[in-house]
Design an enzyme around this catalytic site. Structure first.
Site, mmCIF file in Angstrom:
data_model
loop_
_atom_site.group_PDB
_atom_site.id
_atom_site.type_symbol
_atom_site.label_atom_id
_atom_site.label_comp_id
_atom_site.label_asym_id
_atom_site.label_seq_id
_atom_site.Cartn_x
_atom_site.Cartn_y
_atom_site.Cartn_z
ATOM 1 N N MET A 29 75.367 -49.052 44.942
ATOM 2 C CA MET A 29 74.186 -48.467 45.589
ATOM 3 C C MET A 29 74.343 -46.949 45.647
ATOM 4 O O MET A 29 73.689 -46.277 46.466
ATOM 5 C CB MET A 29 74.002 -49.054 46.987
ATOM 6 N N HIS A 36 84.592 -46.771 44.127
ATOM 7 C CA HIS A 36 83.761 -47.052 42.944
ATOM 8 C C HIS A 36 84.480 -46.599 41.670
ATOM 9 O O HIS A 36 84.392 -47.254 40.636
ATOM 10 C CB HIS A 36 82.418 -46.324 43.045
ATOM 11 N N LYS A 155 86.725 -55.000 48.965
ATOM 12 C CA LYS A 155 86.394 -54.589 50.330
ATOM 13 C C LYS A 155 85.233 -55.430 50.859
ATOM 14 O O LYS A 155 85.237 -55.859 51.996
ATOM 15 C CB LYS A 155 86.044 -53.111 50.402
ATOM 16 N N ASP A 156 84.246 -55.664 50.000
ATOM 17 C CA ASP A 156 83.136 -56.542 50.384
ATOM 18 C C ASP A 156 83.508 -57.962 49.967
ATOM 19 O O ASP A 156 82.902 -58.545 49.057
ATOM 20 C CB ASP A 156 81.847 -56.078 49.702
ATOM 21 N N VAL A 182 90.379 -49.733 47.908
ATOM 22 C CA VAL A 182 90.991 -48.399 47.837
ATOM 23 C C VAL A 182 90.929 -47.800 49.244
ATOM 24 O O VAL A 182 89.893 -47.883 49.917
ATOM 25 C CB VAL A 182 90.257 -47.496 46.827
HETATM 26 O O1 PAF Z 1 78.136 -53.702 47.108
HETATM 27 C C1 PAF Z 1 77.076 -53.079 46.876
HETATM 28 O O2 PAF Z 1 77.054 -51.865 46.732
HETATM 29 C C2 PAF Z 1 75.776 -53.848 46.750
HETATM 30 O O3 PAF Z 1 75.735 -54.907 47.654
HETATM 31 C C3 PAF Z 1 75.478 -54.318 45.320
HETATM 32 C C4 PAF Z 1 76.500 -55.322 44.847
HETATM 33 C C5 PAF Z 1 75.433 -53.122 44.387
HETATM 34 C C6 PAF Z 1 74.105 -55.016 45.282
HETATM 35 O O4 PAF Z 1 73.090 -54.157 45.698
#
Ligand code: PAF
Length: 285
Positions: A29, A36, A155-156, A182
């Site tokens: 996002m 990232h 992390k998620d 990280v």
């Molecule tokens: O983890 C994220 O940034 C968002 O949930 C994703 C996977 C890009 C979906 O919008």
């Protein structure tokens, strides 16, 4: 290259796919940080072409959540991606993804809904409908990009588990590559939402990783009773940190456990300065 429309992206990727190039997708996002970057590096190491999507997905935010104020830093994100060898940054508008004049409701959009057993807990409990929005957009991105590999951060962790389940249940031809969390040198897990924290808030936020590390070291010392492990958190909490949940569940199925074992993962969510932060740690090796 920056691409904003689905057709242009399909046209760009078509010859590479025809040449059997492997395509990697890093869905984001935006507001990109070193977390990232680690996904991008993993993708670069495994794939011939790397696409990073930057899309603040409206349908995964609740009505009282931070969709409008979520950080949008496309220029900086694009620079970081090009410096790190990303081939395409795909940054569509909400209209491009969901149609002109789209209305965010289940009445006019086909949603992908992951099973209740995976969404009725942890973040899904307070963020009702969030994972429907995530699975729907990720499924759309998979259909648009048709990647061989897609890269998601641990992390998620609940998101990662749910996406793996969706891919398996819907036979989506993509391999999900999990990438480790990280952290800053302090132990704070990197997150785009850390931008909302003051320096003092960042110090308070260390409580999350301290609680998790302590649970892990108690587990390593032989404490396996989940309630006892969870109780070790109380000495770390203070008035500046509002605990939303602390759970120990099976790392693949999210089933609750009374006794922790090598399949277990500890998950935590807290609010610090009104900012919702999450973190987790695998207990077994
Ligand atoms: O983890 C994220 O940034 C968002 O949930 C994703 C996977 C890009 C979906 O919008």
């Amino acid at each position: 290259m920056l691409i904003k429309t689905i057709n242009e992206l399909r046209e760009y990727l078509q010859p590479y796919r025809a040449d059997n190039n492997t395509i990697g997708l890093v869905p984001t996002m935006g507001a990109l940080h070193n977390g990232h970057l680690s996904l991008i590096k993993a993708a670069k190491g495994m794939c011939d072409r790397v696409v990073v999507s930057v899309f603040v997905n409206p349908i995964q935010f609740g009505p009282k959540e931070d969709y409008n104020k979520y950080p949008r830093t496309l220029d900086a994100d694009y620079d970081l991606c090009t410096k790190n060898g990303v081939d395409v940054v795909f940054s569509p508008t909400p209209e491009e993804m969901y149609g002109k004049g789209f209305i965010l409701s289940n009445d006019n959009l086909t949603y992908v809904c992951p099973p209740f057993n995976y969404t009725d807990k942890l973040c899904g409990k307070s963020r009702v409908g969030h994972f429907d929005g995530v699975c729907t957009v990720v499924n759309k991105l998979f259909n648009i990009v048709q990647p061989n590999f897609a890269f998601f951060g641990e992390k998620d962790a609940q998101q990662l588990i749910i996406i793996k389940k969706m891919v398996k249940d819907l036979n989506i031809p993509v391999e999900i590559i999990p990438c480790p969390i990280v952290r800053e040198a302090s132990g704070l897990a990197l997150s785009s939402r850390n931008k909302y924290l003051s320096e003092e808030g960042k110090k308070q936020a260390l409580v999350l990783s301290k609680i998790l590390n302590n649970i892990k070291s108690c587990y390593d010392k032989g404490i396996k009773d989940v309630n006892l492990l969870k109780e070790t958190a109380f000495s770390f909490l203070n008035d500046n940190v509002e605990l939303e949940y602390l759970e120990i569940f099976n790392s693949e199925t999210l089933e609750p456990q009374e006794v922790a074992d090598s399949s277990s993962r500890a998950f935590i969510a807290c609010r610090v300065e009104g900012v919702r932060l999450i973190d987790n740690i695998k207990l077994g090796a």
